[in-house]
Scaffold this motif. Structure first.
Motif, PDB file in Angstrom:
ATOM      1  N   LEU A   1       0.827  -1.201   0.000  1.00  0.00           N
ATOM      2  CA  LEU A   1       0.000   0.000   0.000  1.00  0.00           C
ATOM      3  C   LEU A   1       0.868   1.260   0.000  1.00  0.00           C
ATOM      4  O   LEU A   1       0.609   2.199  -0.749  1.00  0.00           O
ATOM      5  CB  LEU A   1      -0.940  -0.013   1.204  1.00  0.00           C
ATOM      6  CG  LEU A   1      -1.945   1.116   1.296  1.00  0.00           C
ATOM      7  CD1 LEU A   1      -2.801   1.209   0.034  1.00  0.00           C
ATOM      8  CD2 LEU A   1      -2.823   0.943   2.515  1.00  0.00           C
ATOM      9  N   PHE A   2       1.914   1.264   0.831  1.00  0.00           N
ATOM     10  CA  PHE A   2       2.844   2.398   0.841  1.00  0.00           C
ATOM     11  C   PHE A   2       3.417   2.608  -0.551  1.00  0.00           C
ATOM     12  O   PHE A   2       3.449   3.732  -1.054  1.00  0.00           O
ATOM     13  CB  PHE A   2       3.989   2.147   1.827  1.00  0.00           C
ATOM     14  CG  PHE A   2       3.754   2.698   3.203  1.00  0.00           C
ATOM     15  CD1 PHE A   2       4.204   3.953   3.529  1.00  0.00           C
ATOM     16  CD2 PHE A   2       3.091   1.950   4.162  1.00  0.00           C
ATOM     17  CE1 PHE A   2       3.999   4.469   4.804  1.00  0.00           C
ATOM     18  CE2 PHE A   2       2.880   2.451   5.428  1.00  0.00           C
ATOM     19  CZ  PHE A   2       3.339   3.713   5.758  1.00  0.00           C
TER      20      PHE A   2
ATOM     21  N   GLY B   1       2.111   9.464  -6.261  1.00  0.00           N
ATOM     22  CA  GLY B   1       2.459  10.833  -5.900  1.00  0.00           C
ATOM     23  C   GLY B   1       1.955  11.294  -4.551  1.00  0.00           C
ATOM     24  O   GLY B   1       2.038  12.472  -4.230  1.00  0.00           O
ATOM     25  N   VAL B   2       1.440  10.378  -3.743  1.00  0.00           N
ATOM     26  CA  VAL B   2       0.997  10.753  -2.402  1.00  0.00           C
ATOM     27  C   VAL B   2       2.251  10.934  -1.547  1.00  0.00           C
ATOM     28  O   VAL B   2       3.087  10.034  -1.480  1.00  0.00           O
ATOM     29  CB  VAL B   2       0.081   9.661  -1.790  1.00  0.00           C
ATOM     30  CG1 VAL B   2      -0.330  10.034  -0.374  1.00  0.00           C
ATOM     31  CG2 VAL B   2      -1.142   9.446  -2.663  1.00  0.00           C
ATOM     32  N   PRO B   3       2.404  12.096  -0.912  1.00  0.00           N
ATOM     33  CA  PRO B   3       3.601  12.336  -0.103  1.00  0.00           C
ATOM     34  C   PRO B   3       3.728  11.302   1.018  1.00  0.00           C
ATOM     35  O   PRO B   3       2.741  10.880   1.616  1.00  0.00           O
ATOM     36  CB  PRO B   3       3.374  13.726   0.491  1.00  0.00           C
ATOM     37  CG  PRO B   3       2.345  14.357  -0.373  1.00  0.00           C
ATOM     38  CD  PRO B   3       1.506  13.242  -0.920  1.00  0.00           C
ATOM     39  N   ALA B   4       4.957  10.894   1.313  1.00  0.00           N
ATOM     40  CA  ALA B   4       5.214   9.882   2.341  1.00  0.00           C
ATOM     41  C   ALA B   4       4.615  10.292   3.677  1.00  0.00           C
ATOM     42  O   ALA B   4       4.137   9.442   4.431  1.00  0.00           O
ATOM     43  CB  ALA B   4       6.712   9.644   2.475  1.00  0.00           C
ATOM     44  N   SER B   5       4.594  11.581   3.973  1.00  0.00           N
ATOM     45  CA  SER B   5       4.039  12.050   5.252  1.00  0.00           C
ATOM     46  C   SER B   5       2.548  11.756   5.352  1.00  0.00           C
ATOM     47  O   SER B   5       2.023  11.558   6.449  1.00  0.00           O
ATOM     48  CB  SER B   5       4.294  13.545   5.423  1.00  0.00           C
ATOM     49  OG  SER B   5       3.687  14.272   4.365  1.00  0.00           O
ATOM     50  N   GLU B   6       1.853  11.713   4.230  1.00  0.00           N
ATOM     51  CA  GLU B   6       0.422  11.421   4.235  1.00  0.00           C
ATOM     52  C   GLU B   6       0.134   9.931   4.166  1.00  0.00           C
ATOM     53  O   GLU B   6      -0.912   9.480   4.625  1.00  0.00           O
ATOM     54  CB  GLU B   6      -0.258  12.123   3.057  1.00  0.00           C
ATOM     55  CG  GLU B   6      -0.298  13.625   3.197  1.00  0.00           C
ATOM     56  CD  GLU B   6      -1.011  14.278   2.024  1.00  0.00           C
ATOM     57  OE1 GLU B   6      -1.869  13.638   1.414  1.00  0.00           O
ATOM     58  OE2 GLU B   6      -0.684  15.438   1.735  1.00  0.00           O
ATOM     59  N   VAL B   7       1.053   9.171   3.595  1.00  0.00           N
ATOM     60  CA  VAL B   7       0.840   7.734   3.439  1.00  0.00           C
ATOM     61  C   VAL B   7       0.651   7.074   4.800  1.00  0.00           C
ATOM     62  O   VAL B   7      -0.250   6.272   4.992  1.00  0.00           O
ATOM     63  CB  VAL B   7       1.999   7.077   2.660  1.00  0.00           C
ATOM     64  CG1 VAL B   7       1.895   5.564   2.686  1.00  0.00           C
ATOM     65  CG2 VAL B   7       2.013   7.569   1.222  1.00  0.00           C
ATOM     66  N   GLY B   8       1.485   7.428   5.768  1.00  0.00           N
ATOM     67  CA  GLY B   8       1.380   6.844   7.107  1.00  0.00           C
ATOM     68  C   GLY B   8       0.025   7.097   7.726  1.00  0.00           C
ATOM     69  O   GLY B   8      -0.574   6.202   8.325  1.00  0.00           O
ATOM     70  N   ASP B   9      -0.488   8.320   7.582  1.00  0.00           N
ATOM     71  CA  ASP B   9      -1.799   8.658   8.128  1.00  0.00           C
ATOM     72  C   ASP B   9      -2.905   7.872   7.439  1.00  0.00           C
ATOM     73  O   ASP B   9      -3.836   7.392   8.082  1.00  0.00           O
ATOM     74  CB  ASP B   9      -2.079  10.158   7.984  1.00  0.00           C
ATOM     75  CG  ASP B   9      -1.166  11.012   8.847  1.00  0.00           C
ATOM     76  OD1 ASP B   9      -0.617  10.487   9.844  1.00  0.00           O
ATOM     77  OD2 ASP B   9      -1.000  12.200   8.525  1.00  0.00           O
TER      78      ASP B   9
ATOM     79  N   ALA C   1      -6.838   3.495   7.626  1.00  0.00           N
ATOM     80  CA  ALA C   1      -7.416   2.283   7.045  1.00  0.00           C
ATOM     81  C   ALA C   1      -7.344   1.133   8.025  1.00  0.00           C
ATOM     82  O   ALA C   1      -8.288   0.355   8.156  1.00  0.00           O
ATOM     83  CB  ALA C   1      -6.679   1.922   5.754  1.00  0.00           C
ATOM     84  N   GLN C   2      -6.253   1.028   8.762  1.00  0.00           N
ATOM     85  CA  GLN C   2      -6.105  -0.054   9.729  1.00  0.00           C
ATOM     86  C   GLN C   2      -7.135   0.100  10.846  1.00  0.00           C
ATOM     87  O   GLN C   2      -7.717  -0.888  11.289  1.00  0.00           O
ATOM     88  CB  GLN C   2      -4.691  -0.057  10.301  1.00  0.00           C
ATOM     89  CG  GLN C   2      -4.404  -1.240  11.184  1.00  0.00           C
ATOM     90  CD  GLN C   2      -2.946  -1.314  11.602  1.00  0.00           C
ATOM     91  OE1 GLN C   2      -2.166  -0.412  11.316  1.00  0.00           O
ATOM     92  NE2 GLN C   2      -2.583  -2.373  12.263  1.00  0.00           N
TER      93      GLN C   2
END
Length: 50
Positions: free
Chosen positions: A15-16, A23-31, A36-37
């Motif tokens: 997913l990451f 193009g989703v910034p890494a800072s937003e991927v974690g959120d 989702a979890q």
């Protein structure tokens, strides 16, 4: 590590990679992944009876 934990880790890594490739910034991927979890955990046990 159990089979389910390993599958969860692999799913998060995929997913990451997919979100970052789009193009989703890494800072937003974690959120997004954490959100989702939480949704999955909330729904656990809410499946309709067979």
């Amino acid at each position: 590590m159990s089979q389910y934990q390993a599958a969860g880790v692999n799913a998060r890594l995929r997913l990451f990679a997919l979100l970052e490739a789009q193009g989703v910034p890494a800072s937003e991927v974690g959120d997004l992944v954490a959100g989702a979890q939480c949704e999955v955990v909330e729904l656990d046990g809410m499946a309709p009876a067979s």
